[in-house]
Design a protein around this motif. Structure first.
Motif: not given
Length: 251
Positions: A1-13
């Motif tokens: 990601m280009n910058f940080e955001l809180d409370n973003v759901p974790e996506r599988t890798k």
């Protein structure tokens, strides 16, 4: 990601087995495929060369190489399997799988009348050559299957060796899972999910409203298919709650 955001759901890798995105290639050129993976490779798991386009598209090997090099699994649409079967050329279909080194193959019966026991035998045979993704549901909008029938067919195909099931909608999103208007047959989906694990199903959802429905219902890591190449980034932001339709899902 280009910058940080809180409370973003974790996506599988990647390599993912859940939270899959299957994109529909309706005839992209090699250059278009290169542009596509340049922006979308991290968010694409599979690319289906729709219906029988693999038969006529130029530079097929080169295009398959573009996808593979980007970590995206290409496979041919199930209608191609059906085109071989109806012409009594099933063995030739297996040779196509081998010729192009396909790791995945789709088995479907959306355009031909195929007894289900016979379809399951085809799944068993194809599974000896590639990982099978099988499609359930008709491309004919006059053929409405009851939920119990969907469930019965899905269970039988999983037992025959299918890795993932595709729930049919066509690229138009107005048959199978959906009414002619594109509205989800919610009762059908609920009954399927009572019997079939959600991670086993790739829900064809070409329309944004359909994608949003399944993200609301199952979550960010729902398996979605028949995504337009131009919608890959948009879909990923929807999965992450960073688009108006799902903005409040994960706050």
């Amino acid at each position: 990601m280009n910058f940080e955001l809180d409370n973003v759901p974790e996506r599988t890798k990647k390599p993912r087995t859940n939270g899959l995105t299957m994109v529909m290639d309706k005839g992209l050129s090699v250059r278009q495929a290169e542009d596509l993976v340049a922006v979308g490779a991290d968010y694409m798991d599979f690319i289906k060369l729709g219906w029988t386009t693999a038969y006529i598209v130029p530079q097929l090997n080169e295009k398959l190489a573009v996808y593979r090099d980007a970590g995206v699994h290409p496979y041919f649409g199930g209608t191609l399997f059906e085109a071989f079967v109806i012409r009594n050329q099933f063995d030739d279909f297996l040779r196509v799988i081998e010729k192009y080194g396909l790791e995945y193959a789709e088995v479907s019966d959306g355009s031909i009348a195929l007894p289900h026991e016979e379809k399951c035998r085809y799944i068993e045979k194809v599974a000896q050559y590639a990982t099978v993704i099988s499609e359930v549901g008709s491309k004919d909008n006059t053929k409405i299957m009851a939920p119990y029938k969907w469930i019965s067919l899905m269970k039988a195909e999983l037992e025959a060796g299918t890795w993932r099931l595709i729930a049919e909608s066509r690229e138009s999103g107005n048959v199978g899972l959906y009414r002619e208007s594109g509205e989800v047959r919610q009762g059908l989906v609920d009954e399927i999910l009572n019997e079939i694990p959600s991670e086993k199903i790739i829900w064809e959802a070409p329309l944004k409203s359909q994608q949003v429905y399944f993200i609301h219902l199952i979550g960010s890591n729902v398996n979605l298919g028949n995504i337009n190449p131009n919608e890959i980034i948009a879909l990923e932001t929807t999965r992450l709650g960073l688009r108006g339709d799902t903005f409040h899902n994960f706050i």
